[in-house]
Design a protein around this motif. Structure first.
Motif, PDB file in Angstrom:
ATOM      1  N   LYS A  72     -85.036 -54.269 -33.909  1.00 38.18           N
ATOM      2  CA  LYS A  72     -85.558 -55.180 -34.555  1.00 38.18           C
ATOM      3  C   LYS A  72     -87.097 -55.072 -34.615  1.00 38.18           C
ATOM      4  O   LYS A  72     -87.719 -55.112 -33.468  1.00 38.18           O
ATOM      5  CB  LYS A  72     -85.084 -56.556 -33.726  1.00 38.18           C
ATOM      6  N   LYS A  73     -87.609 -55.469 -35.813  1.00 34.65           N
ATOM      7  CA  LYS A  73     -89.060 -55.403 -35.996  1.00 34.65           C
ATOM      8  C   LYS A  73     -89.602 -56.561 -35.182  1.00 34.65           C
ATOM      9  O   LYS A  73     -88.993 -57.867 -35.148  1.00 34.65           O
ATOM     10  CB  LYS A  73     -89.264 -55.725 -37.488  1.00 34.65           C
ATOM     11  N   THR A 120     -92.173 -51.708 -35.617  1.00 31.98           N
ATOM     12  CA  THR A 120     -92.751 -51.832 -37.014  1.00 31.98           C
ATOM     13  C   THR A 120     -91.566 -52.355 -38.203  1.00 31.98           C
ATOM     14  O   THR A 120     -92.022 -52.562 -39.198  1.00 31.98           O
ATOM     15  CB  THR A 120     -93.789 -50.685 -37.499  1.00 31.98           C
ATOM     16  N   ALA A 121     -90.453 -51.887 -37.779  1.00 32.85           N
ATOM     17  CA  ALA A 121     -89.356 -52.495 -38.911  1.00 32.85           C
ATOM     18  C   ALA A 121     -88.133 -52.284 -38.255  1.00 32.85           C
ATOM     19  O   ALA A 121     -87.830 -52.077 -36.941  1.00 32.85           O
ATOM     20  CB  ALA A 121     -89.234 -51.141 -39.701  1.00 32.85           C
ATOM     21  N   VAL A 171    -102.038 -51.462 -42.490  1.00 37.04           N
ATOM     22  CA  VAL A 171    -100.748 -51.913 -42.832  1.00 37.04           C
ATOM     23  C   VAL A 171    -100.820 -53.632 -42.707  1.00 37.04           C
ATOM     24  O   VAL A 171    -100.319 -54.314 -43.655  1.00 37.04           O
ATOM     25  CB  VAL A 171     -99.458 -51.436 -42.076  1.00 37.04           C
ATOM     26  N   GLU A 172    -101.403 -53.986 -41.540  1.00 35.81           N
ATOM     27  CA  GLU A 172    -101.462 -55.403 -41.353  1.00 35.81           C
ATOM     28  C   GLU A 172    -102.331 -55.974 -42.253  1.00 35.81           C
ATOM     29  O   GLU A 172    -102.053 -57.343 -42.735  1.00 35.81           O
ATOM     30  CB  GLU A 172    -101.706 -55.457 -39.810  1.00 35.81           C
ATOM     31  N   ASN A 173    -103.182 -55.104 -42.734  1.00 38.56           N
ATOM     32  CA  ASN A 173    -104.275 -55.841 -43.529  1.00 38.56           C
ATOM     33  C   ASN A 173    -103.743 -56.258 -44.993  1.00 38.56           C
ATOM     34  O   ASN A 173    -103.749 -57.195 -45.518  1.00 38.56           O
ATOM     35  CB  ASN A 173    -105.645 -54.924 -43.700  1.00 38.56           C
ATOM     36  N   LYS A 181     -95.493 -59.040 -49.512  1.00 33.81           N
ATOM     37  CA  LYS A 181     -94.263 -60.158 -48.900  1.00 33.81           C
ATOM     38  C   LYS A 181     -94.079 -59.374 -47.424  1.00 33.81           C
ATOM     39  O   LYS A 181     -93.665 -60.170 -46.518  1.00 33.81           O
ATOM     40  CB  LYS A 181     -93.130 -60.208 -49.663  1.00 33.81           C
ATOM     41  N   SER A 182     -93.894 -57.961 -47.406  1.00 33.05           N
ATOM     42  CA  SER A 182     -93.386 -57.419 -46.115  1.00 33.05           C
ATOM     43  C   SER A 182     -94.208 -56.092 -45.901  1.00 33.05           C
ATOM     44  O   SER A 182     -94.908 -55.514 -46.867  1.00 33.05           O
ATOM     45  CB  SER A 182     -92.295 -57.358 -46.169  1.00 33.05           C
ATOM     46  N   THR A 183     -94.164 -55.973 -44.610  1.00 39.05           N
ATOM     47  CA  THR A 183     -94.885 -54.566 -44.315  1.00 39.05           C
ATOM     48  C   THR A 183     -93.880 -53.370 -44.077  1.00 39.05           C
ATOM     49  O   THR A 183     -94.506 -52.230 -43.873  1.00 39.05           O
ATOM     50  CB  THR A 183     -95.788 -54.813 -43.009  1.00 39.05           C
ATOM     51  N   GLU A 184     -92.715 -53.435 -43.925  1.00 34.72           N
ATOM     52  CA  GLU A 184     -91.786 -52.683 -43.555  1.00 34.72           C
ATOM     53  C   GLU A 184     -91.788 -51.369 -44.343  1.00 34.72           C
ATOM     54  O   GLU A 184     -91.598 -50.122 -44.082  1.00 34.72           O
ATOM     55  CB  GLU A 184     -90.240 -53.110 -43.753  1.00 34.72           C
ATOM     56  N   ALA A 185     -92.176 -51.567 -45.936  1.00 33.24           N
ATOM     57  CA  ALA A 185     -92.281 -50.590 -46.569  1.00 33.24           C
ATOM     58  C   ALA A 185     -93.405 -49.385 -46.262  1.00 33.24           C
ATOM     59  O   ALA A 185     -93.348 -48.344 -47.099  1.00 33.24           O
ATOM     60  CB  ALA A 185     -92.638 -51.040 -48.224  1.00 33.24           C
TER      61      ALA A 185
END
Length: 231
Positions: A72-73, A120-121, A171-173, A181-185
């Motif tokens: 889990k992320k 991270t995902a 990625v966090e930036n 909307k999300s960073t998983e991509a």
């Protein structure tokens, strides 16, 4: 030592029998096959046969039913996983968005073997998955018998973690921007999956592609911006 190794091998095979694996999964989880599979992980590829053998015997076998959340992320990782049979998906936290697939003979979560960092995902089983899990504790127990290898692996892990942290900061930036909307991509798993679809990389092994994914940079373009220019 021989007696201890025999005991480990017995327990390894006993777990496989109890799991009542399908024919293909049974073949994929044979000790010799697993030992060779470990070479796909960049950290382990130069390890001697004895180390790989001991590491293979330390793996924990499990199965995940379709829809089961494997990691889990945001959770702090303590292990990595190998997909021996089946397909897993990198998804949004609620499972509603699919970003990439993790097929048979792939692995994920290796950063957790050396560093306490959030996942991270999220990864869920799409089909019934046969998995091997390698815990941080098990790896370091085996490395305790291989001091020189541990020193070399610590250096490589530190270099990879530096790349990971640099990339994750980018990625966090992006995640702080309203349009993201999300960073998983942008996760390593997703970028690895995309690299596999590039013809020049289509026959490369998973370990190489994951290392390559760590070196990718992230850029954001506004509408009508040039991505590349002729000349």
């Amino acid at each position: 030592k021989i007696k201890a190794e025999a005991g480990q091998r017995f327990r390894f095979n006993e777990l496989r029998e109890k799991a009542r694996l399908e024919k293909d999964a049974a073949v994929q989880t044979e000790l010799e096959v697993v030992r060779e599979m470990l070479k796909n992980v960049p950290l382990f590829k130069n390890g001697p046969v004895g180390f790989l053998h001991e590491l293979a015997l330390s793996l924990k076998l499990s199965s995940a039913q379709p829809g089961h959340e494997i990691i889990k992320k945001g959770d702090i990782g303590k292990s990595m996983f190998f997909v021996m049979e089946g397909i897993a998906d990198v998804t949004s936290e609620d499972g509603s968005v699919l970003y990439a697939e993790i097929p048979t003979n792939s692995f994920f979560g290796e950063v957790a073997l050396f560093y306490d960092v959030p996942r991270t995902a999220s990864v869920r089983a799409r089909t019934r998955c046969t998995l091997f899990e390698l815990s941080k504790e098990a790896l370091h127990r085996v490395l305790g018998h291989n001091a020189d290898l541990k020193s070399a692996m610590d250096v490589t892990a530190a270099e990879n973690f530096k790349l990971f942290r640099s990339r994750q900061a980018a990625v966090e930036n992006i995640g702080k921007r309203s349009e993201a909307k999300s960073t998983e991509a942008f996760s390593v798993e997703v970028i690895t999956d995309r690299l596999k679809k590039v013809p020049i990389f289509s026959h490369c092994d998973d370990g190489f592609l994951r290392t390559l994914a760590l070196t990718t940079s992230i850029h954001v373009f506004k509408i009508s911006d040039f991505v590349v220019r002729k000349g």
